[in-house]
Design an enzyme around this catalytic site. Structure first.
Site, short mmCIF file in Angstrom:
data_model
loop_
_atom_site.label_atom_id
_atom_site.label_comp_id
_atom_site.label_asym_id
_atom_site.label_seq_id
_atom_site.Cartn_x
_atom_site.Cartn_y
_atom_site.Cartn_z
N HIS A 1 -0.79 0.06 4.15
CA HIS A 1 -1.17 -1.34 4.00
C HIS A 1 -1.82 -1.87 5.28
O HIS A 1 -1.24 -2.71 5.97
CB HIS A 1 0.07 -2.19 3.69
CG HIS A 1 0.81 -1.81 2.44
ND1 HIS A 1 2.02 -2.39 2.08
CD2 HIS A 1 0.52 -0.93 1.46
CE1 HIS A 1 2.44 -1.88 0.94
NE2 HIS A 1 1.55 -0.98 0.54
N HIS B 1 -1.03 6.61 1.49
CA HIS B 1 -1.08 5.22 1.03
C HIS B 1 -0.45 4.35 2.10
O HIS B 1 0.67 4.60 2.52
CB HIS B 1 -0.33 5.06 -0.28
CG HIS B 1 -0.15 3.62 -0.66
ND1 HIS B 1 -1.22 2.81 -0.96
CD2 HIS B 1 0.95 2.84 -0.74
CE1 HIS B 1 -0.78 1.59 -1.22
NE2 HIS B 1 0.55 1.58 -1.09
N GLU C 1 6.09 4.27 -5.03
CA GLU C 1 4.68 4.47 -5.36
C GLU C 1 4.28 5.95 -5.29
O GLU C 1 3.10 6.27 -5.06
CB GLU C 1 3.81 3.63 -4.43
CG GLU C 1 4.05 2.15 -4.64
CD GLU C 1 2.99 1.29 -3.96
OE1 GLU C 1 3.01 1.22 -2.72
OE2 GLU C 1 2.15 0.74 -4.68
N HIS D 1 -3.23 -5.45 -1.56
CA HIS D 1 -2.16 -4.47 -1.48
C HIS D 1 -2.35 -3.53 -0.29
O HIS D 1 -1.65 -3.66 0.70
CB HIS D 1 -2.12 -3.70 -2.81
CG HIS D 1 -1.07 -2.63 -2.89
ND1 HIS D 1 -0.84 -1.90 -4.02
CD2 HIS D 1 -0.21 -2.14 -1.96
CE1 HIS D 1 0.13 -1.02 -3.80
NE2 HIS D 1 0.52 -1.15 -2.56
ZN LIG Z 1 1.79 0.00 -1.39
#
Ligand SMILES: [Zn+2]
Length: 258
Positions: free
Chosen positions: A114, A112, A93, A180
């Site tokens: 989760h 980023h 990603e 996500h």
């Molecule tokens: Zn992710």
């Protein structure tokens, strides 16, 4: 870059950019804002179309155990540039990072992860309401300013998806991603990490308020008063924060022994 320096940083230590990226991974991992290796922190290399980012590799243990040796240099096409990268690869990603840096020159760090509590709100399509003010002004401000949500739940594994995410995020500090995770962007690694911690606190309080009853936003008048609070301007070039934000970051690094 000096890869032999100690990673045992103290508040007074001047850390390299690599060390700051690795430290932010450890802090956020140890606060359980993401599981195992499902997250990455990056920092723009000032003056270049390049970044440092936590890599994926054969020996990785996850964000909470990140060392500076897992931080690699890549370009804005997502290609690894570090000649000594020991088989490490950019995360799938990576395009979350490349496209945000291209779209927002003000951004010097992208994260980023989760965080489960925040993701639950996206799954249930529930808003993160501005339910408090002075309890935690910085996280209240995220809710008052509005938190965009990216409506896809797939991996952001192409420049096109990264660009769509950057468009959804606009100029926001944080964005939730349905089913996500979240992405935050800031003027420094520490700013972006604090936004993630604050977003998680907002979600934790909204979640617990819903267990007790029906959470109510604070008044419009108080939301406006929170908007008018003056904030410290970030330093240029991705430098670490000073003042209150520096103290807050010091707290979290000590709390997590990162
Ligand atoms: Zn992710």
């Amino acid at each position: 870059m000096n890869r032999n320096a100690s990673t045992g940083a103290t508040a007074e230590t001047v850390l390299s950019l690599e060390d700051r990226v690795a430290q932010a991974c450890r802090v956020l991992g140890r606060l359980e804002l993401t599981r195992a290796a499902t997250g990455h922190v990056s920092a723009r290399i000032p003056g270049k179309d390049r970044m440092l980012i936590r890599a994926r590799g054969p020996a990785e243990l996850g964000d909470r155990y990140t060392t500076r040796d897992e931080i690699i240099e890549i370009d804005f096409a997502g290609q690894v540039l570090d000649p000594d990268h020991r088989g490490l690869a950019a995360p799938q990603e990576v395009f979350i990072h490349t496209e945000l840096y291209k779209a927002r020159p003000d951004v010097h760090a992208v994260i980023h992860m989760h965080p489960p509590t925040v993701v639950l709100f996206s799954i249930c399509d529930l808003p993160l309401l501005p339910i408090y003010g002075a309890y935690d002004p910085a996280s209240a401000r995220l809710a008052i300013d509005g938190i965009p949500m990216f409506d896809r739940s797939i991996l952001i594994n192409s420049p096109e998806l990264g660009s769509r995410l950057a468009t959804t995020m606009g100029g926001a500090k944080a964005c939730t991603m349905h089913g996500h995770g979240v992405t935050t962007a800031g003027a420094s690694v520490e700013h972006a990490a604090l936004y993630l911690i604050q977003l998680n606190e907002l979600a934790r309080m909204n979640y617990q308020a819903r267990l007790l009853g029906e959470p109510k936003p604070i008044s419009e008048e108080d939301q406006e008063a929170m908007r008018q609070r003056t904030r410290e301007a970030p330093r240029a070039g991705g430098a670490p924060p000073t003042g209150n934000e520096a103290a807050l970051w010091r707290y979290y690094t000590r709390l997590t022994d990162a």
